[in-house]
Design an enzyme around this catalytic site. Structure first.
Site: not given
Ligand code: DCP
Ligand code: MG
Length: 369
Positions: A12, A107-108
């Site tokens: 992720d 992203d995961e």
């Molecule tokens: N995303 C979004 N709204 C949300 C959750 C996520 O638009 N409620 C989008 C933005 C994030 C991407 O999806 O960058 C990936 O979600 P993740 O849950 O993997 O979150 P991040 O990658 O941003 O942070 P982490 O480091 O916790 O994985």
């Molecule tokens: Mg992420």
């Protein structure tokens, strides 16, 4: 690996959208970056850089709240085209290491690497190599979780974010699971968590103690699955291809509601989340479906089609309202509301290929196989 045991990786990316913005704009590195809607236009946070998270900013929070918590934050609009392109790069790296790659969002992904390694230590070495390749090719960091099943691999990747790498070996799973808060268990949303907490159930140990039968009585089939997770059993395979037929979001309400205005407010929230996913995937859908479960558990759906496709919540709302008023003549109480867009169409065929491998971002999302 022996036959009974698997090696599953969950990878992720860290603060995905925000990290890409910091990568592409060096002046934002080390600063609080928030990607999402503008605070002046009642937007919400898509994600925040780890610098901003220290102030309590997180995904799905109103941008205005985020600005109050972190006044120095730099707000940026999302650049979905760029995020989708990076997503393709990382998925290609994953597919170089295993034929069994199951993307969960841009992203995961899960990777089943059982055939490539003998032990989980070797799987961890492979995960380190994948992290290095991601860095070399995209200048982004990812966190990796390594375990013998999906559920634990995902929890492991979350354990030491950002840039983490965590192994949960079979022998360590019981201790780990016993201490795990119920909210972290796969499939436990707000409603289930509240129900369990009301009964004094806080952790995996409590779930196990409660027993399979009680959990079944409380939560049905889902309760049985939860019991198995609490025992560290999760046989779900890594499923490489899930063709997406719809994008939807539904919510089981904490209390049944009769008030039409409240229903419309909930439908708006759901439509906004569906819009976000459609925009992220770069697609529209010809058919909009309203799903309602009455307090009697009876389920009804109503659908409306439009040739040019639905994508924006503002376009869905009048249609949802009119379908709701057609259903709601008796003013019955509602227990679940859902919004689904299907008949998906993408602007070009390369997009369609991506649809095949870009499934759910939400655990409770409506996905048709
Ligand atoms: N995303 C979004 N709204 C949300 C959750 C996520 O638009 N409620 C989008 C933005 C994030 C991407 O999806 O960058 C990936 O979600 P993740 O849950 O993997 O979150 P991040 O990658 O941003 O942070 P982490 O480091 O916790 O994985
Ligand atoms: Mg992420």
């Amino acid at each position: 690996m022996n036959k009974a045991s698997r090696a599953i990786l969950h990878l992720d990316l860290d603060a995905f959208y925000a990290s890409i913005e910091q990568r592409d704009h060096p002046e934002y590195r080390g600063k609080s970056v928030i990607v999402g809607g503008s605070p002046d236009r009642r937007g919400v946070v898509a994600t925040a850089s780890y610098e901003a998270r220290k102030y309590g900013v997180h995904s799905a929070m109103p941008s205005r709240t985020a600005q109050r918590l972190c006044p120095d934050a730099i707000f940026l609009p999302a650049r979905f085209e760029v995020y989708r392109a990076v997503s393709q790069q990382i998925m290609a790296i994953f597919r170089n290491h295993s034929a069994l790659v199951e993307p969960l969002s841009l992203d995961e992904a899960y990777l089943d690497v059982t055939n490539a390694v003998h032990t989980l230590e070797e799987a961890a070495r492979l995960a380190r190599e994948i992290k290095r390749q991601i860095w070399d090719q995209t200048q982004l960091t990812a966190s990796a979780g390594i375990s013998y099943c999906k559920f634990l691999a995902k929890i492991a990747s979350d354990a030491h974010k950002p840039d983490g790498l965590t192994v949960i070996p079979y022998e360590e799973a019981p201790v780990f699971l016993e201490a795990l808060p119920i909210e972290k268990f796969f499939g436990v949303g707000k409603v289930t968590a509240a129900k369990l907490r009301d009964l004094g159930i806080q952790t995996g140990a409590d779930l196990k103690h409660l027993g399979e039968e009680r959990l079944h009585d409380l939560l049905g089939k889902h309760g049985e699955q939860l019991y198995r997770f609490a025992c560290g059993e999760d046989g779900r395979p890594v499923e490489p291809v899930r063709e997406r037929k719809s994008v939807g979001k539904e919510v089981t309400l904490e209390h049944d509601i009769r008030d039409r205005g409240e229903m419309e407010r909930i439908l708006e929230q759901l439509a906004v989340q569906v819009e976000r996913r459609l925009v992220e995937l770069g697609i529209t859908g010809k058919t909009l479906t309203l799903k309602v479960r009455w307090s009697t558990f009876e389920l009804v759906t109503r659908a409306t089609s439009c040739a040019w496709g639905f994508q924006l919540a503002q376009e869905m709302l009048p249609v949802l309202r009119s379908m709701l008023s057609g259903l709601d003549e008796d003013k019955r109480a509602v227990r679940l509301l859902g919004v689904i867009v299907s008949g998906l169409i993408s602007p070009d065929e390369t997009h369609r290929a991506r649809l095949v491998v870009t499934p759910s971002l939400w655990q409770d999302e409506h996905v048709e196989a």
